[in-house]
Design an enzyme around this catalytic site. Sequence first.
Site: not given
Length: 233
Positions: A211, A115, A213
């Site tokens: 993202h 990002c 994660e």
Amino acid sequence: MSKPLIGVSTYLESSVRWGVWHQSAALLPAGYHRLVQRAGGLAALLPPDDAPTSAASVVSRLDALVIAGGPDVEPLRYGAEPHERTGPPARERDAWELALIDAALAAGLPLLGICRGMQLLNVALGGTLVQHLEGHVGPPGVFEHHEVKPVPGTLLARITPDAVSVPTYHHQAVDRLGEGLVVSAHAAEDGTVEAVELPGDTGFVLGVQWHPEAGEDVRVMRALVDAAATARD
């Protein structure tokens, strides 16, 4: 053989509460280090350093680098005036992460930008950003999902060959590409640049707008860890 050591940059916040404490703190959502661990690496957090010149020394101790998501890049970094929707600058973090990126590129260290990290990679190579676009942020603090389509023939397409739904939370994006970068994914709905990479003999240099994660797909991070292990050997 030991697992590759993956450095991950962090936030630096002036006012954070935990327990009885209310202090400044370097912090990072746990999804980042957990994703590194799930992908087979060891995670080391890299808070902003008052001396960005130490970035080369830090990079020399790592097997790969992740530039994490976070606040907007200061527009002055790419020669623009702030848009009314652009957030306040995080100058210490900008300086530190740009120094880390420069050091990683110079050393040929495997590099993943997530990002903000993708946006900063683009800026580090002379590119610019769209400071505000609609439709990529849901309610505050809630990740939305949308489909991205990898560009055939790219590194990303080898990692994730098919269109995939990804967790996303951003209001800025790549505008003019930095030197040498190519687009390796677009948003299916509106064509927003969703991934960039540096092809050729530069090794593993990839930025993704989403993202990983915040999701369950470890393929991008696992590719970074595998690249780190290969480069170390």
